[in-house]
Motif scaffolding. Structure first.
Motif, PDB file in Angstrom:
ATOM      1  N   SER A   1       0.942  -1.190   0.026  1.00 43.49           N
ATOM      2  CA  SER A   1       0.039  -0.029  -0.118  1.00 43.49           C
ATOM      3  C   SER A   1       0.606   1.079   0.024  1.00 43.49           C
ATOM      4  CB  SER A   1      -0.992  -0.108   1.089  1.00 43.49           C
ATOM      5  OG  SER A   1      -1.840   1.208   1.275  1.00 43.49           O
ATOM      6  N   ARG A   2       0.185   2.286  -0.572  1.00 39.87           N
ATOM      7  CA  ARG A   2       1.193   3.565  -0.419  1.00 39.87           C
ATOM      8  C   ARG A   2       0.938   4.149   0.738  1.00 39.87           C
ATOM      9  NH1 ARG A   2      -1.548   3.610  -5.439  1.00 39.87           N
ATOM     10  NH2 ARG A   2       0.016   3.403  -7.356  1.00 39.87           N
ATOM     11  N   ARG A   3       0.280   3.782   1.838  1.00 40.57           N
ATOM     12  CA  ARG A   3       0.062   4.195   3.086  1.00 40.57           C
ATOM     13  C   ARG A   3      -0.181   2.987   4.093  1.00 40.57           C
ATOM     14  NH1 ARG A   3      -4.616   8.352   3.358  1.00 40.57           N
ATOM     15  NH2 ARG A   3      -5.874   6.973   1.993  1.00 40.57           N
TER      16      ARG A   3
ATOM     17  N   PRO B   1       4.645   4.592   2.235  1.00 46.07           N
ATOM     18  CA  PRO B   1       4.482   3.171   1.094  1.00 46.07           C
ATOM     19  C   PRO B   1       5.341   2.093   1.629  1.00 46.07           C
ATOM     20  CG  PRO B   1       5.039   5.468   0.200  1.00 46.07           C
ATOM     21  CD  PRO B   1       5.170   5.770   1.504  1.00 46.07           C
TER      22      PRO B   1
ATOM     23  N   TYR C   1       7.297   0.221  -1.316  1.00 42.27           N
ATOM     24  CA  TYR C   1       6.242  -0.165  -2.022  1.00 42.27           C
ATOM     25  C   TYR C   1       6.411  -0.968  -3.418  1.00 42.27           C
ATOM     26  CZ  TYR C   1       1.866   0.571  -4.656  1.00 42.27           C
ATOM     27  OH  TYR C   1       0.900   0.276  -5.525  1.00 42.27           O
TER      28      TYR C   1
ATOM     29  N   ALA D   1      -3.374  -0.139  -3.022  1.00 43.14           N
ATOM     30  CA  ALA D   1      -3.304   1.169  -3.431  1.00 43.14           C
ATOM     31  C   ALA D   1      -3.367   2.225  -2.320  1.00 43.14           C
ATOM     32  CB  ALA D   1      -4.400   1.486  -4.498  1.00 43.14           C
ATOM     33  N   ASP D   2      -4.291   3.192  -2.175  1.00 42.03           N
ATOM     34  CA  ASP D   2      -4.188   4.263  -1.173  1.00 42.03           C
ATOM     35  C   ASP D   2      -4.918   3.895   0.108  1.00 42.03           C
ATOM     36  OD1 ASP D   2      -2.897   5.851  -2.604  1.00 42.03           O
ATOM     37  OD2 ASP D   2      -4.329   6.469  -3.885  1.00 42.03           O
TER      38      ASP D   2
ATOM     39  N   ASP E   1      -9.999   2.618   5.236  1.00 46.31           N
ATOM     40  CA  ASP E   1     -10.387   3.825   4.253  1.00 46.31           C
ATOM     41  C   ASP E   1     -10.507   5.160   5.027  1.00 46.31           C
ATOM     42  OD1 ASP E   1     -11.168   5.982   2.760  1.00 46.31           O
ATOM     43  OD2 ASP E   1     -12.168   4.776   1.357  1.00 46.31           O
TER      44      ASP E   1
END
Length: 440
Positions: free
Chosen positions: A13-15, A24, A40, A53-54, A384
């Motif tokens: 994940s980027r986070r 990441p 990442y 992803a995000d 999220d």
């Protein structure tokens, strides 16, 4: 056949919420543990690769204050429903309280009964608290050796007859026994002398019957005993800001004392307590008090935020604030409730992770839990933080969908939860384990 160098799972994940901050990253998992952390884009051969992803990857939360109530009062809650709710809420480890089940966990035989009831039902990992009650002093060391993470006691009536409170003299004896093996005592701290029966069924009367001064007086009594005995001690569910100054002073003196608070004290206020779903002990207080609790977290006086999930059948929440059961169900929605309020006050996800994952894991002596680090269990949550939802009680996995959060809009949605690298719940069979403290 799987190549020896392949991992079972890679999540990128980027986070990713790492102990040093959010960045990441790619997380490699083998045999249920995190075996590598990389950038990442790093190629990590794996049987399964999941790119989030995000979405933010959090460590699985550790809720060290959960009343499961099974066996004996499974109609209130049970291991199957509680652990489903936990997994749905991003909690991958719960620590079960020793009371409200029958029998309470006050002997090694009782612990065996509790573990047998949990067998094959748990969708997350489960550890257990022992209980300290009048007459079971000789059971404390055997329970510690059997793996409980610590011992709970009350200064005031617990609400169930089979788990009576201790006097201060009895607590002193318990502390000295625990100090002999560096055990942990966790305390429901309200001074019974300052508690009263509500004069009527209103919330204001209930609140007045359990004043903040009762908490503060009890906390100061416990601090004095902890300082005299050197016992590791933890104050449960701090609701009153009056407790913060004596706790801070004791911590500054080196007293081995920590404290927690709960989502409902941080996010709800007395002004909105219009139904008995809001009733809990100690009670939800006013907005100024709530502000002070947040400052207590910022200052580190309060280290943990845990649910005190204390459910009951709907009939027990009927009536008024004088007669209804005092407990709040929030195991599944603690993360979004706290994140919604924390974000509005300028805190970040790293703060929430510290309060709701790392610190409770440390308290309970569960060293492989609560953080994303090599060697830790691969308990992970795809979260999220920008998505919102309306709490619909009927959609919760708790056995009895009663909550003061019903109809409230909260920020933060759990998309997936992994327990030891496997998806938890969502149609998967129970894979939770029974944990023992690493502090034995």
């Amino acid at each position: 056949m799987r190549q020896a160098f392949m991992h079972d799972l890679v999540i990128r994940s980027r986070r990713v919420a790492l102990p040093e901050g959010i960045r990441p990253a790619a997380i490699a998992v083998q045999d249920g543990r995190i075996v590598a952390l990389a950038d990442y884009d790093t190629v990590l051969p794996s049987a399964t690769i999941t790119d989030l992803a995000d979405l933010v990857v959090l460590p699985g939360l550790v809720d060290s204050h959960v009343h499961v109530n099974e066996p004996g009062r499974t109609e209130w809650e049970g291991f199957a429903t509680a652990t489903k709710a936990a997994a749905a809420g991003g909690v991958t480890t719960i620590v079960d309280m020793p009371l409200n089940s029958l029998p309470p966990t006050v002997s090694v035989a009782d612990l065996a009964t509790k573990r047998a009831a949990a067998d094959g039902q748990c969708h997350v990992d489960v550890a257990f608290w022992g209980g300290a009650i009048p007459g079971n002093l000789d059971s404390l060391r055997p329970l510690h050796e059997a793996g409980v993470v610590g011992f709970k006691c009350f200064l005031s009536p617990s609400g169930v007859e089979e788990f009576p409170p201790l006097t201060l003299d009895e607590i002193d004896k318990v502390m000295r026994e625990l100090a002999s093996f560096d055990g942990l005592l966790i305390v429901h701290a309200e001074d019974p002398v300052q508690l009263d029966e509500p004069v009527d069924g209103s919330y204001r009367a209930f609140l007045n019957s359990r004043p903040g001064a009762a908490e503060s007086a009890a906390v100061q009594q416990v601090i004095a005993l902890a300082e005299a005995t050197g016992t590791r001690t933890h104050i449960l569910h701090v609701s009153a800001a009056d407790c913060l100054e004596p706790l801070a002073a004791a911590q500054a003196r080196g007293v081995r004392i920590t404290a927690e608070t709960c989502p409902h004290y941080l996010t709800l206020s007395a002004a909105e307590a219009y139904t008995t779903a809001f009733k809990c002990c100690p009670p939800i207080r006013d907005a100024a008090n709530q502000d002070a609790l947040w400052q207590g977290l910022a200052d580190g006086v309060l280290s943990c935020v845990v649910s005190d999930h204390s459910p009951c059948p709907p009939a027990m929440k009927e009536g008024d604030f004088a007669s209804a059961w005092g407990g709040i169900s929030s195991l599944q929605i603690g993360l979004p409730a706290v994140w919604t309020a924390a974000r509005a006050r300028g805190f970040g996800l790293t703060d929430v992770v510290r309060w709701m994952a790392a610190a409770p894991a440390d308290l309970a002596g569960l060293r492989r839990k609560g953080r994303i680090a090599v060697g830790c269990d691969a308990d992970l949550v795809a979260f999220d933080p920008a998505a919102s939802f309306i709490v619909e009680p009927i959609s919760l996995a708790h056995k009895n969908p009663i909550t003061p959060y019903g109809g409230r809009e909260l920020l933060g949605v759990v998309h997936s939860t992994w327990l030891g690298g496997r998806v938890a719940w969502h149609g998967h069979p129970p894979a939770g384990r029974h944990l023992v403290s690493d502090n034995r």
